[in-house]
Design an enzyme around this catalytic site. Structure first.
Site, mmCIF file in Angstrom:
data_model
loop_
_atom_site.group_PDB
_atom_site.id
_atom_site.type_symbol
_atom_site.label_atom_id
_atom_site.label_comp_id
_atom_site.label_asym_id
_atom_site.label_seq_id
_atom_site.Cartn_x
_atom_site.Cartn_y
_atom_site.Cartn_z
ATOM 1 N N LYS A 77 0.847 -1.199 0.000
ATOM 2 C CA LYS A 77 0.000 0.000 0.000
ATOM 3 C C LYS A 77 0.879 1.244 0.000
ATOM 4 O O LYS A 77 1.912 1.280 0.671
ATOM 5 C CB LYS A 77 -0.910 -0.035 1.235
ATOM 6 C CG LYS A 77 -1.991 1.038 1.252
ATOM 7 C CD LYS A 77 -2.904 0.902 2.478
ATOM 8 C CE LYS A 77 -4.025 1.942 2.454
ATOM 9 N NZ LYS A 77 -4.912 1.847 3.616
ATOM 10 N N SER A 155 -10.057 2.149 2.582
ATOM 11 C CA SER A 155 -9.094 2.841 1.768
ATOM 12 C C SER A 155 -8.103 1.923 1.061
ATOM 13 O O SER A 155 -7.467 2.353 0.093
ATOM 14 C CB SER A 155 -8.305 3.843 2.624
ATOM 15 O OG SER A 155 -7.496 3.153 3.562
ATOM 16 N N SER A 179 -10.552 -0.008 6.866
ATOM 17 C CA SER A 179 -9.884 0.118 5.564
ATOM 18 C C SER A 179 -9.211 -1.146 5.046
ATOM 19 O O SER A 179 -8.784 -1.169 3.892
ATOM 20 C CB SER A 179 -8.841 1.234 5.608
ATOM 21 O OG SER A 179 -9.460 2.478 5.489
#
Lengths: 492, 96
Positions: A77, A155, A179
């Site tokens: 990420k 997210s 998330s």
């Protein structure tokens, strides 16, 4: 089956037997990534680094010194600082930032031999539930049932899409309010948020420091157990990281949950929850009962206050954390006009660099922390947070081992469908997951079924603090009983 | 109780050091008000005598000797600066 669609466990075992090399596996993933630009999951590709690390992994495999993650290609990420590799938290304000250091989590993964394929798209500063706030553009869910492009959730939307589309074998995610778990549920994969303090936050771009926690996103529970083992552990550089031994999570997957007490919280039956999700929850309950668990009704009375408390605490911490983006030390700086001083530089840099959702949250946070409102909002929210945690403490003290809930209030929705919605409506995506962050508990989303249109749905299991091993075992039982094997059909 | 008027929105933007053009203030004020009214639910909760949560399980923060543990990395620290000169971060003039 192509190499890139293997599980971590299967690839590990096959590479140890010499059936294929880490380089071959990595090349399969790199090929899949290049063919999947339509998903927009990878924001920065790092094929040279990937191949170099794969070669190193092959050397270790050959030498018989290969930890579990050795040679496993992962997506990282964009929130994790990676040395010499762009790290932007999907924000324009970090345009051009290349950290001189590596986050603890990615260092540990690297030390265990894992291969970094690149940086994954996400919501800007991890603020969002649909991956529509990124400066890189939206991520598209590999699952598709009609003409619409669907959100992968957020997210960690790039992480979820990449794992679901077989672009990598696993991905790192971070979870501040859901998330990891919400995008995992939207894409039919497993996503785990560990206990707060299990994984070091050092080198992870901070959103809300008392809630942020990194975790694995994988195709199976076993893979989550393997990957978490490599990510977790005490780190002197994060004062909130727990100095506790990391158990062998994979060894905990016995498949035996006889006599375990599973709580079903009545407050999670919410009005407006689609029937498919109610049904999935009831079926999941029966699966655990059939496996020998004792099912008990429980009450978590402060559940409804979790979201409003979260939307005070998280923006407050964000407004403080994001104060560092001032155009001085890294990232974007606004072009100055004649006569502009340092205040104009700050204000214009931040107006240009932060997207609308980030600006909104920074300003809400600023407001609730400002003189005269601190007690009314921020301190009140922190006390409500203590009550939410107490609800869980009492349930666990009464003998409950884990709690089963839906992971999300809906399946994946269409990109753009929430564009005109009130910001608060988007926040409701986190309704089942946010309590877990507030209480600091471990939670895991497991794919357990499809809705009538064929979109994946997930259930969430919540465990006791530091009880990841036991929680993973319960998730493993649920996964086996549900037998979820569906994959998105390739359209990209 | 709280709605955010234009003046408050302007003040919050200023405090947050985010330039918001006047034309955008009404929408900002409305959005912030919406979020705040969502938070008003917290007023229903009895928080008498409750201490704010500090950790997941009782944990004493680690201590270490108050000494220098790092340093000598000036070039690395400046490497990402939009404007670095002569070993310093450069900013517009702050003091006349």
């Amino acid at each position: 089956m192509t190499l890139n669609s293997l599980t971590i466990a299967a690839a590990r075992d096959a590479m140890r037997k010499g059936e294929f090399t880490a380089v071959e596996l990595t090349e399969a993933c790199l090929g899949a990534i290049d063919a999947a630009d339509a998903l927009n999951a990878f924001a920065h590709k790092t094929p040279e680094i990937a191949l170099e690390r794969a070669r190193e992994a092959d050397a270790r495999l050959k030498a018989g010194d290969a930890p579990d993650m050795c040679g496993i290609p992962l997506g990282i990420k964009d929130l994790f600082c990676t040395e010499g590799v762009a790290t932007q938290a999907a924000s324009k304000i970090l345009q051009g930032f290349k950290p001189e250091y590596e986050s603890t989590v990615t260092s540990q993964l690297r030390a265990s031999g894992a291969v970094m394929l690149g940086k994954l798209n996400m919501d800007e500063f991890a603020m969002g539930s649909s991956n529509e706030t990124a400066c890189y553009g939206d991520v598209v869910n590999p699952w598709k049932v009609d003409d619409r492009k669907l959100t992968p959730g957020g997210s960690s939307g790039g992480s979820a899409a990449a794992v679901a589309a077989d672009l990598c074998l696993g991905a790192t995610g971070t979870d501040t309010g859901g998330s990891i778990r919400q995008p995992a549920a939207f894409t039919g994969i497993v996503g785990m948020k560990p206990t707060y303090g299990r994984c070091s936050r050092w080198g992870v771009v901070a959103f809300a420091s008392s809630l942020d926690q990194a975790g694995p996103m994988t195709r199976t529970v076993r893979d989550a157990a393997i990957m978490l083992g490599a990510m977790a552990g005490h780190d002197a550089k994060d004062s909130t990281s727990a100095d506790l031994a990391v158990p062998d999570f994979e060894a905990a997957l016995t498949g035996d949950i006889k006599g375990r007490k599973i709580g079903i919280p009545r407050e999670y039956r919410m009005e407006g929850t689609p029937e498919a999700i109610e049904k999935l929850w009831a079926e999941g309950t029966e699966m655990l009962r059939d496996a020998g668990a004792e099912i008990v009704d429980i009450s978590l009375p402060h559940t409804k206050y979790a979201l409003p408390a979260y939307y005070v605490i998280a923006p407050a911490e964000a407004s403080s954390n994001l104060a560092r983006y001032d155009g001085v030390r890294y990232g974007h700086r606004a072009t100055l006009n004649a006569g502009d001083g340092i205040t104009e530089m700050y204000e214009n840099t931040r107006a240009q660099g932060f997207g609308p959702e980030v600006q909104r949250r920074v300003m809400i946070g600023t407001y609730v922390l400002s003189a005269g409102f601190y007690d009314a909002y921020y301190n009140r929210a922190r006390k409500v947070r203590a009550l939410i945690k107490r609800d869980f403490d009492e349930v666990f003290a009464a003998g409950v081992d884990a709690i089963l809930t839906p992971a999300t209030p809906s399946p994946a929705f269409g990109l753009g469908e929430m564009a005109d919605a009130d910001p608060v409506e988007m926040y409701l995506n986190d309704v089942f997951t946010v309590t877990v962050n507030l209480a600091g508990l471990p939670g895991i989303a497991v794919p357990t079924g499809l809705d009538s249109k064929g979109l994946p749905l997930g259930l969430q299991l919540i465990g006791k603090p530091w009880g990841e091993a036991d929680l993973l075992n319960t998730a493993y039982v649920l996964e086996n009983a549900a037998g979820f094997v569906s994959k998105p059909s390739k359209w990209w | 109780m709280s709605t955010i008027d234009l003046e408050t929105a302007r003040r919050v933007a200023k405090l947050a050091r985010i330039a918001v053009p006047d034309d955008n203030l009404p929408q900002l004020a409305e959005e912030l008000s919406g979020i705040l009214s969502f938070m008003e639910q917290l007023n229903e909760v009895d928080i008498e005598g409750i201490e704010p949560m500090t950790s997941v399980t009782p944990m004493r923060l680690k201590r270490r000797q108050d000494g220098v543990t790092d340093g000598g990395q000036q070039a690395k620290i400046l490497s990402n600066a939009p404007d670095a000169r002569e070993g310093f971060f450069a900013v517009p003039k702050v003091v006349e």
